[in-house]
Design an enzyme around this catalytic site. Structure first.
Site, short mmCIF file in Angstrom:
data_model
loop_
_atom_site.label_atom_id
_atom_site.label_comp_id
_atom_site.label_asym_id
_atom_site.label_seq_id
_atom_site.Cartn_x
_atom_site.Cartn_y
_atom_site.Cartn_z
CE LYS A 189 -28.52 29.10 58.38
NZ LYS A 189 -28.24 30.31 59.17
CG ASN A 245 -30.30 25.15 57.90
OD1 ASN A 245 -30.64 24.89 56.75
ND2 ASN A 245 -30.76 26.20 58.56
CG HIS A 269 -33.83 28.42 60.82
ND1 HIS A 269 -33.39 29.70 60.53
CD2 HIS A 269 -32.72 27.71 61.16
CE1 HIS A 269 -32.08 29.74 60.67
NE2 HIS A 269 -31.65 28.55 61.05
CD GLU A 294 -32.62 28.65 65.01
OE1 GLU A 294 -31.73 28.31 64.25
OE2 GLU A 294 -33.66 29.21 64.63
#
Length: 249
Positions: free
Chosen positions: A12, A10, A95, A165
Protein backbone atom coordinates in the site's frame (compact mmCIF):
# COMPACT_ATOMS: atom_id res chain seq x y z
CA UNK A 1 -4.79 -29.70 -12.28
CA UNK A 2 -2.56 -28.56 -9.42
CA UNK A 3 -2.87 -24.85 -8.77
CA UNK A 4 0.38 -23.21 -7.67
CA UNK A 5 -0.04 -21.48 -4.31
CA UNK A 6 0.21 -17.67 -4.59
CA UNK A 7 1.24 -15.19 -1.90
CA UNK A 8 1.17 -11.47 -2.63
CA UNK A 9 2.34 -8.68 -0.36
CA UNK A 10 0.51 -5.38 -0.87
CA UNK A 11 2.64 -2.67 0.75
CA UNK A 12 0.00 0.00 0.00
CA UNK A 13 1.27 3.56 0.62
CA UNK A 14 3.87 2.42 3.11
CA UNK A 15 7.63 2.15 3.16
CA UNK A 16 10.67 4.39 2.88
CA UNK A 17 14.02 3.94 1.15
CA UNK A 18 15.46 2.68 4.41
CA UNK A 19 12.62 0.30 5.26
CA UNK A 20 12.53 -1.04 1.71
CA UNK A 21 16.23 -1.91 1.97
CA UNK A 22 15.45 -3.87 5.14
CA UNK A 23 12.47 -5.65 3.57
CA UNK A 24 14.40 -6.58 0.43
CA UNK A 25 17.40 -7.77 2.44
CA UNK A 26 15.08 -9.97 4.49
CA UNK A 27 13.51 -11.48 1.39
CA UNK A 28 16.90 -12.07 -0.19
CA UNK A 29 18.52 -13.73 2.81
CA UNK A 30 15.63 -15.80 4.18
CA UNK A 31 15.05 -19.30 2.83
CA UNK A 32 11.64 -18.94 1.19
CA UNK A 33 9.63 -21.65 -0.51
CA UNK A 34 9.38 -19.65 -3.74
CA UNK A 35 9.75 -22.78 -5.85
CA UNK A 36 6.34 -24.02 -4.74
CA UNK A 37 4.76 -20.67 -3.83
CA UNK A 38 4.50 -17.90 -6.42
CA UNK A 39 5.57 -14.91 -4.37
CA UNK A 40 4.97 -11.31 -5.46
CA UNK A 41 5.37 -7.99 -3.67
CA UNK A 42 3.54 -4.80 -4.58
CA UNK A 43 5.48 -1.74 -3.32
CA UNK A 44 4.71 1.92 -3.91
CA UNK A 45 5.38 3.22 -7.41
CA UNK A 46 8.42 5.13 -6.17
CA UNK A 47 10.17 1.88 -5.24
CA UNK A 48 9.09 -0.42 -8.08
CA UNK A 49 12.24 -0.19 -10.19
CA UNK A 50 14.76 -0.36 -7.34
CA UNK A 51 12.83 -3.27 -5.82
CA UNK A 52 12.89 -5.16 -9.10
CA UNK A 53 16.62 -4.51 -9.45
CA UNK A 54 17.49 -5.54 -5.91
CA UNK A 55 15.13 -8.35 -4.88
CA UNK A 56 15.99 -11.88 -5.96
CA UNK A 57 14.64 -12.84 -9.35
CA UNK A 58 12.33 -15.62 -8.20
CA UNK A 59 10.22 -13.08 -6.31
CA UNK A 60 7.83 -11.16 -8.55
CA UNK A 61 7.27 -7.41 -8.34
CA UNK A 62 3.95 -5.81 -9.18
CA UNK A 63 2.21 -2.44 -9.31
CA UNK A 64 -0.74 -1.58 -7.11
CA UNK A 65 -2.64 0.07 -9.95
CA UNK A 66 -2.64 0.37 -13.74
CA UNK A 67 -4.61 2.42 -16.27
CA UNK A 68 -6.72 1.15 -19.16
CA UNK A 69 -4.99 3.22 -21.87
CA UNK A 70 -1.57 2.71 -23.47
CA UNK A 71 -0.33 6.28 -22.99
CA UNK A 72 -1.45 9.89 -23.21
CA UNK A 73 -2.62 12.80 -21.08
CA UNK A 74 -3.52 10.81 -17.96
CA UNK A 75 -1.60 12.55 -15.20
CA UNK A 76 -0.66 10.33 -12.29
CA UNK A 77 -1.59 7.02 -13.91
CA UNK A 78 0.50 3.90 -14.55
CA UNK A 79 1.00 2.65 -18.10
CA UNK A 80 1.11 -1.13 -18.48
CA UNK A 81 3.81 -0.77 -21.12
CA UNK A 82 5.95 1.38 -18.83
CA UNK A 83 5.61 -1.22 -16.08
CA UNK A 84 6.69 -4.03 -18.40
CA UNK A 85 9.56 -1.89 -19.69
CA UNK A 86 10.76 -1.60 -16.09
CA UNK A 87 10.55 -5.35 -15.52
CA UNK A 88 7.29 -5.20 -13.58
CA UNK A 89 5.12 -8.12 -14.64
CA UNK A 90 2.19 -8.05 -12.20
CA UNK A 91 -0.48 -5.57 -11.19
CA UNK A 92 -3.40 -5.38 -8.82
CA UNK A 93 -6.79 -4.22 -10.08
CA UNK A 94 -9.99 -3.52 -8.20
CA UNK A 95 -8.56 -3.36 -4.69
CA UNK A 96 -11.30 -2.29 -2.30
CA UNK A 97 -9.44 0.92 -1.50
CA UNK A 98 -9.49 1.80 -5.22
CA UNK A 99 -13.19 0.94 -5.41
CA UNK A 100 -14.20 2.86 -2.29
CA UNK A 101 -11.79 5.80 -1.96
CA UNK A 102 -11.30 6.43 -5.67
CA UNK A 103 -14.82 5.35 -6.74
CA UNK A 104 -13.65 2.83 -9.34
CA UNK A 105 -16.66 1.05 -10.81
CA UNK A 106 -16.93 -2.63 -11.70
CA UNK A 107 -16.77 -1.65 -15.37
CA UNK A 108 -13.63 0.46 -14.94
CA UNK A 109 -11.92 -2.32 -13.01
CA UNK A 110 -12.85 -4.72 -15.81
CA UNK A 111 -11.47 -2.32 -18.44
CA UNK A 112 -8.18 -2.03 -16.56
CA UNK A 113 -7.97 -5.78 -16.09
CA UNK A 114 -8.62 -6.42 -19.78
CA UNK A 115 -6.04 -3.90 -20.95
CA UNK A 116 -3.36 -5.03 -18.50
CA UNK A 117 -3.78 -8.63 -19.65
CA UNK A 118 -3.61 -7.60 -23.30
CA UNK A 119 -0.31 -5.83 -22.62
CA UNK A 120 1.17 -8.94 -21.00
CA UNK A 121 0.79 -8.33 -17.27
CA UNK A 122 -0.43 -10.94 -14.82
CA UNK A 123 -3.39 -9.45 -12.95
CA UNK A 124 -4.48 -10.00 -9.37
CA UNK A 125 -8.10 -8.89 -9.63
CA UNK A 126 -9.65 -8.06 -6.27
CA UNK A 127 -13.30 -8.56 -5.37
CA UNK A 128 -15.26 -8.48 -2.13
CA UNK A 129 -18.22 -7.22 -0.18
CA UNK A 130 -18.68 -4.52 2.46
CA UNK A 131 -19.93 -5.26 5.97
CA UNK A 132 -23.37 -3.88 5.06
CA UNK A 133 -23.53 -6.16 2.03
CA UNK A 134 -22.53 -9.19 4.09
CA UNK A 135 -25.10 -8.41 6.78
CA UNK A 136 -27.73 -8.11 4.04
CA UNK A 137 -26.74 -11.60 2.78
CA UNK A 138 -25.54 -10.06 -0.50
CA UNK A 139 -21.98 -11.40 -0.43
CA UNK A 140 -22.33 -13.87 -3.30
CA UNK A 141 -24.41 -11.48 -5.40
CA UNK A 142 -21.74 -8.79 -5.01
CA UNK A 143 -18.76 -10.98 -5.91
CA UNK A 144 -20.63 -12.52 -8.86
CA UNK A 145 -21.50 -9.04 -10.12
CA UNK A 146 -17.86 -7.99 -9.91
CA UNK A 147 -16.71 -11.19 -11.62
CA UNK A 148 -19.31 -10.89 -14.38
CA UNK A 149 -18.03 -7.40 -15.19
CA UNK A 150 -14.57 -8.87 -15.83
CA UNK A 151 -15.90 -11.91 -17.68
CA UNK A 152 -17.84 -9.65 -20.04
CA UNK A 153 -14.52 -8.22 -21.27
CA UNK A 154 -11.92 -10.94 -20.72
CA UNK A 155 -11.76 -14.23 -22.59
CA UNK A 156 -8.39 -15.65 -21.50
CA UNK A 157 -8.19 -16.18 -17.74
CA UNK A 158 -4.81 -17.94 -17.67
CA UNK A 159 -3.01 -14.88 -16.25
CA UNK A 160 -5.66 -13.80 -13.75
CA UNK A 161 -5.53 -14.49 -10.03
CA UNK A 162 -8.75 -13.66 -8.16
CA UNK A 163 -8.28 -12.16 -4.70
CA UNK A 164 -11.36 -12.38 -2.50
CA UNK A 165 -10.98 -9.65 0.10
CA UNK A 166 -14.00 -8.92 2.28
CA UNK A 167 -13.84 -5.15 2.72
CA UNK A 168 -14.83 -5.41 6.37
CA UNK A 169 -11.70 -7.50 7.05
CA UNK A 170 -9.12 -5.21 5.44
CA UNK A 171 -6.99 -3.18 7.81
CA UNK A 172 -9.53 -3.73 10.59
CA UNK A 173 -7.94 -6.64 12.39
CA UNK A 174 -11.09 -8.62 11.66
CA UNK A 175 -10.59 -11.75 9.60
CA UNK A 176 -13.11 -13.93 7.85
CA UNK A 177 -12.96 -17.38 9.37
CA UNK A 178 -11.40 -20.01 7.13
CA UNK A 179 -14.88 -21.50 6.81
CA UNK A 180 -16.34 -18.15 5.67
CA UNK A 181 -13.53 -17.71 3.16
CA UNK A 182 -13.93 -21.24 1.81
CA UNK A 183 -17.68 -20.74 1.40
CA UNK A 184 -17.13 -17.71 -0.84
CA UNK A 185 -14.19 -19.28 -2.68
CA UNK A 186 -16.30 -22.34 -3.45
CA UNK A 187 -19.03 -20.09 -4.86
CA UNK A 188 -16.44 -18.30 -7.00
CA UNK A 189 -15.24 -21.65 -8.32
CA UNK A 190 -18.86 -22.65 -9.01
CA UNK A 191 -19.42 -19.36 -10.87
CA UNK A 192 -16.25 -19.95 -12.90
CA UNK A 193 -17.37 -23.47 -13.82
CA UNK A 194 -20.71 -22.21 -15.08
CA UNK A 195 -19.38 -19.06 -16.77
CA UNK A 196 -15.90 -20.01 -17.98
CA UNK A 197 -15.94 -23.79 -18.15
CA UNK A 198 -14.75 -26.58 -15.89
CA UNK A 199 -11.11 -26.60 -16.98
CA UNK A 200 -10.70 -22.82 -16.53
CA UNK A 201 -12.41 -23.02 -13.14
CA UNK A 202 -10.15 -25.83 -11.98
CA UNK A 203 -7.03 -23.87 -12.94
CA UNK A 204 -8.21 -20.49 -11.61
CA UNK A 205 -6.40 -19.45 -8.46
CA UNK A 206 -8.60 -17.81 -5.86
CA UNK A 207 -6.65 -16.30 -2.98
CA UNK A 208 -7.84 -14.73 0.27
CA UNK A 209 -7.03 -11.23 1.48
CA UNK A 210 -8.18 -9.70 4.74
CA UNK A 211 -5.92 -9.26 7.77
CA UNK A 212 -3.90 -12.40 6.98
CA UNK A 213 -0.88 -12.75 9.24
CA UNK A 214 1.72 -15.26 10.33
CA UNK A 215 -0.51 -16.42 13.16
CA UNK A 216 -3.66 -17.26 11.23
CA UNK A 217 -2.48 -18.19 7.73
CA UNK A 218 -2.05 -21.91 8.39
CA UNK A 219 -5.72 -22.28 9.35
CA UNK A 220 -6.75 -21.65 5.74
CA UNK A 221 -4.66 -24.46 4.26
CA UNK A 222 -7.17 -27.23 4.93
CA UNK A 223 -9.61 -25.81 2.38
CA UNK A 224 -9.20 -26.90 -1.23
CA UNK A 225 -10.50 -23.69 -2.82
CA UNK A 226 -8.11 -21.32 -1.01
CA UNK A 227 -5.06 -21.01 -3.24
CA UNK A 228 -3.03 -18.41 -1.36
CA UNK A 229 -3.15 -14.99 0.21
CA UNK A 230 -3.02 -11.29 -0.56
CA UNK A 231 -1.32 -9.89 2.52
CA UNK A 232 -1.51 -6.27 3.69
CA UNK A 233 0.21 -4.96 6.81
CA UNK A 234 1.96 -8.23 7.62
CA UNK A 235 3.81 -8.10 4.29
CA UNK A 236 5.92 -5.25 5.67
CA UNK A 237 7.15 -7.43 8.54
CA UNK A 238 9.34 -10.52 8.83
CA UNK A 239 6.20 -12.60 9.47
CA UNK A 240 5.58 -12.36 5.71
CA UNK A 241 8.33 -14.96 5.37
CA UNK A 242 6.25 -17.34 7.51
CA UNK A 243 3.22 -16.76 5.30
CA UNK A 244 5.24 -17.65 2.20
CA UNK A 245 6.53 -20.72 4.04
CA UNK A 246 3.09 -21.59 5.46
CA UNK A 247 3.21 -25.18 4.24
CA UNK A 248 6.21 -25.92 6.43
CA UNK A 249 5.07 -24.12 9.59
Amino acid sequence: MARKFFVGGNFKMNGSLESMKTIIEGLNTTKLNVGDVETVIFPQNMYLITTRQQVKKDIGVGAQNVFDKKNGAYTGENSAQSLIDAGITYTLTGHSERRTIFKESDEFVADKTKFALEQGLTVVACIGETLAEREANETINVVVRQLNAIADKVQNWSKIVIAYEPVWAIGTGKTATPEQAQEVHAEIRKWATNKLGASVAEGLRVIYGGSVNGGNCKEFLKFHDIDGFLVGGASLKPEFHNIVNVHSL
